[in-house]
Design a protein around this motif. Structure first.
Motif, PDB file in Angstrom:
ATOM      1  N   UNK A  51       0.825  -1.200   0.000  1.00 47.78           N
ATOM      2  CA  UNK A  51       0.000   0.000   0.000  1.00 47.78           C
ATOM      3  C   UNK A  51       0.857   1.247   0.000  1.00 47.78           C
ATOM      4  N   UNK A  52       0.322   2.303  -0.619  1.00 51.11           N
ATOM      5  CA  UNK A  52       1.020   3.602  -0.673  1.00 51.11           C
ATOM      6  C   UNK A  52       0.095   4.693  -0.155  1.00 51.11           C
ATOM      7  N   UNK A  53      -0.159   4.733   1.160  1.00 48.66           N
ATOM      8  CA  UNK A  53      -1.084   5.729   1.702  1.00 48.66           C
ATOM      9  C   UNK A  53      -0.622   7.169   1.461  1.00 48.66           C
ATOM     10  N   UNK A  54       0.678   7.364   1.192  1.00 49.81           N
ATOM     11  CA  UNK A  54       1.183   8.697   0.882  1.00 49.81           C
ATOM     12  C   UNK A  54       0.631   9.206  -0.456  1.00 49.81           C
ATOM     13  N   UNK A  55       0.113   8.311  -1.295  1.00 53.40           N
ATOM     14  CA  UNK A  55      -0.459   8.674  -2.598  1.00 53.40           C
ATOM     15  C   UNK A  55      -1.982   8.692  -2.587  1.00 53.40           C
ATOM     16  N   UNK A  56      -2.582   8.226  -1.488  1.00 52.94           N
ATOM     17  CA  UNK A  56      -4.039   8.185  -1.386  1.00 52.94           C
ATOM     18  C   UNK A  56      -4.469   7.001  -0.554  1.00 52.94           C
ATOM     19  N   UNK A  57      -5.703   7.044  -0.065  1.00 54.72           N
ATOM     20  CA  UNK A  57      -6.203   6.041   0.845  1.00 54.72           C
ATOM     21  C   UNK A  57      -6.195   4.621   0.318  1.00 54.72           C
ATOM     22  N   UNK A  58      -6.336   4.450  -0.986  1.00 59.01           N
ATOM     23  CA  UNK A  58      -6.373   3.094  -1.546  1.00 59.01           C
ATOM     24  C   UNK A  58      -5.241   2.845  -2.546  1.00 59.01           C
ATOM     25  N   UNK A  59      -4.261   3.729  -2.583  1.00 53.42           N
ATOM     26  CA  UNK A  59      -3.155   3.585  -3.531  1.00 53.42           C
ATOM     27  C   UNK A  59      -2.231   2.434  -3.110  1.00 53.42           C
ATOM     28  N   UNK A  60      -1.707   1.734  -4.095  1.00 51.76           N
ATOM     29  CA  UNK A  60      -0.784   0.629  -3.856  1.00 51.76           C
ATOM     30  C   UNK A  60       0.082   0.455  -5.082  1.00 51.76           C
ATOM     31  N   UNK A  61       1.154  -0.319  -4.927  1.00 54.37           N
ATOM     32  CA  UNK A  61       2.037  -0.562  -6.058  1.00 54.37           C
ATOM     33  C   UNK A  61       2.590  -1.976  -6.025  1.00 54.37           C
ATOM     34  N   UNK A  62       2.922  -2.470  -7.201  1.00 50.60           N
ATOM     35  CA  UNK A  62       3.656  -3.727  -7.325  1.00 50.60           C
ATOM     36  C   UNK A  62       5.121  -3.378  -7.121  1.00 50.60           C
ATOM     37  N   UNK A  63       5.781  -4.087  -6.232  1.00 51.59           N
ATOM     38  CA  UNK A  63       7.190  -3.796  -5.959  1.00 51.59           C
ATOM     39  C   UNK A  63       8.071  -4.340  -7.084  1.00 51.59           C
ATOM     40  N   UNK A  64       9.056  -3.567  -7.480  1.00 52.93           N
ATOM     41  CA  UNK A  64       9.992  -4.005  -8.524  1.00 52.93           C
ATOM     42  C   UNK A  64      10.753  -5.243  -8.069  1.00 52.93           C
ATOM     43  N   UNK A  65      11.127  -5.271  -6.799  1.00 52.98           N
ATOM     44  CA  UNK A  65      11.798  -6.421  -6.190  1.00 52.98           C
ATOM     45  C   UNK A  65      11.034  -6.801  -4.935  1.00 52.98           C
TER      46      UNK A  65
END
Length: 130
Positions: free
Chosen positions: A99-113
């Protein structure tokens, strides 16, 4: 003679819900990963022996990085030894999405590694062959 079950791997993926966060920073206790190791070990036993088996012990557990609510964990169990009734398994839990709460409440990312969060070695036992 080599046992064909050695090297068998089973992989599960699981989203870590926010309801499992117990600590500041949405941290999740390490026991969460151990529960997932039990789930993946059960599938290993079903695939190798046609029985759910029982978890007998851990000989090593290493907590390497935090697990956070909003993570997607990939949990892998690999058979490293086959005894008469026991199976030794190596486990690895890694974060593949976060999750990436710094980008928004439901933001998330696939990790490169992927981030390895927990590793372990454990033993399961299965019933004797009839």
């Amino acid at each position: 003679m080599s046992d064909s079950r050695v090297g068998l791997s089973v992989t599960h993926r699981r989203y870590v819900p926010y309801s499992h966060a117990h600590y500041a920073g949405d941290l999740v206790d390490g026991a969460y990963a151990l529960g997932l190791f039990g789930d993946v070990a059960t599938e290993v036993c079903i695939r190798t022996d046609g029985d759910e088996g029982l978890f007998a012990s851990y000989s090593d557990v290493q907590f390497r990085a935090p697990i956070r609510a909003g993570d997607v964990l990939e949990v892998v169990a690999t058979v490293t030894r086959v005894g008469t009734r026991s199976r030794t398994l190596d486990f690895e839990a890694r974060v593949v999405c976060r999750g990436r709460p710094d980008r928004g409440g439901s933001a998330a990312e696939v990790l490169a590694e992927p981030v390895v969060v927990v590793t372990a070695t454990g033993t399961v036992v299965v019933p004797p062959v009839a």
